[in-house]
Scaffold this motif. Structure first.
Motif, PDB file in Angstrom:
ATOM      1  N   LYS A 174       0.834  -1.202   0.000  1.00 38.42           N
ATOM      2  CA  LYS A 174       0.000   0.000   0.000  1.00 38.42           C
ATOM      3  C   LYS A 174       0.868   1.251   0.000  1.00 38.42           C
ATOM      4  O   LYS A 174       0.583   2.229  -0.700  1.00 38.42           O
ATOM      5  CB  LYS A 174      -0.937   0.012   1.214  1.00 38.42           C
ATOM      6  N   ARG A 175       1.922   1.221   0.805  1.00 37.52           N
ATOM      7  CA  ARG A 175       2.853   2.366   0.837  1.00 37.52           C
ATOM      8  C   ARG A 175       3.507   2.566  -0.525  1.00 37.52           C
ATOM      9  O   ARG A 175       3.640   3.688  -1.009  1.00 37.52           O
ATOM     10  CB  ARG A 175       3.922   2.153   1.906  1.00 37.52           C
ATOM     11  N   LYS A 182       2.335   1.613  -3.422  1.00 39.89           N
ATOM     12  CA  LYS A 182       1.300   2.096  -4.339  1.00 39.89           C
ATOM     13  C   LYS A 182       1.103   3.601  -4.173  1.00 39.89           C
ATOM     14  O   LYS A 182       1.055   4.346  -5.165  1.00 39.89           O
ATOM     15  CB  LYS A 182      -0.022   1.374  -4.071  1.00 39.89           C
ATOM     16  N   ASN A 183       1.004   4.066  -2.929  1.00 36.49           N
ATOM     17  CA  ASN A 183       0.843   5.506  -2.674  1.00 36.49           C
ATOM     18  C   ASN A 183       2.033   6.299  -3.201  1.00 36.49           C
ATOM     19  O   ASN A 183       1.870   7.374  -3.792  1.00 36.49           O
ATOM     20  CB  ASN A 183       0.652   5.776  -1.187  1.00 36.49           C
ATOM     21  N   ARG A 184       3.223   5.777  -2.989  1.00 42.61           N
ATOM     22  CA  ARG A 184       4.440   6.437  -3.472  1.00 42.61           C
ATOM     23  C   ARG A 184       4.425   6.549  -4.991  1.00 42.61           C
ATOM     24  O   ARG A 184       4.726   7.603  -5.559  1.00 42.61           O
ATOM     25  CB  ARG A 184       5.671   5.655  -2.997  1.00 42.61           C
ATOM     26  N   GLN A 207       1.761   6.439  -6.965  1.00 39.27           N
ATOM     27  CA  GLN A 207       0.697   7.360  -7.374  1.00 39.27           C
ATOM     28  C   GLN A 207       1.151   8.814  -7.232  1.00 39.27           C
ATOM     29  O   GLN A 207       0.900   9.629  -8.120  1.00 39.27           O
ATOM     30  CB  GLN A 207      -0.568   7.122  -6.546  1.00 39.27           C
ATOM     31  N   ASN A 208       1.811   9.121  -6.120  1.00 39.90           N
ATOM     32  CA  ASN A 208       2.313  10.482  -5.911  1.00 39.90           C
ATOM     33  C   ASN A 208       3.353  10.851  -6.953  1.00 39.90           C
ATOM     34  O   ASN A 208       3.369  11.969  -7.465  1.00 39.90           O
ATOM     35  CB  ASN A 208       2.891  10.642  -4.498  1.00 39.90           C
TER      36      ASN A 208
END
Length: 87
Positions: free
Chosen positions: A22-23, A25-27, A29-30
């Protein structure tokens, strides 16, 4: 007992992997958002430079102040906007 313990360890490990994914994925996406924003800024800057170059070429604006250039653009604004919609 050990089977239950192994199952708990596996569950804990899976939860950690999910959290890590999840981390990541967030990275990602950012990073994609930053890249898209940078590309948009780059395209806008290019467009502004090209437009400015054309304005100087056709209107001889090099010697005018910012206020004088704005007045030139205000003078032709309605005409240009009106003709752009028709075209």
């Amino acid at each position: 007992m050990s089977s239950s313990r192994d199952h708990l360890d596996q569950t804990k490990e899976l939860k950690q992997r999910i959290t890590e994914m999840k981390r990541k994925k967030n990275r990602l996406q950012n990073e994609a958002k930053r890249r898209a924003s940078w590309e948009q800024r780059k395209a806008r800057t290019k467009r502004l430079i090209e437009t400015g170059a054309l304005a100087e070429k056709y209107f001889g604006l090099e010697q005018l102040s910012v206020a004088e250039r704005e007045k030139v653009f205000q003078t032709f604004s309605a005409f240009v906007k009106g003709n752009m919609k028709k075209g």
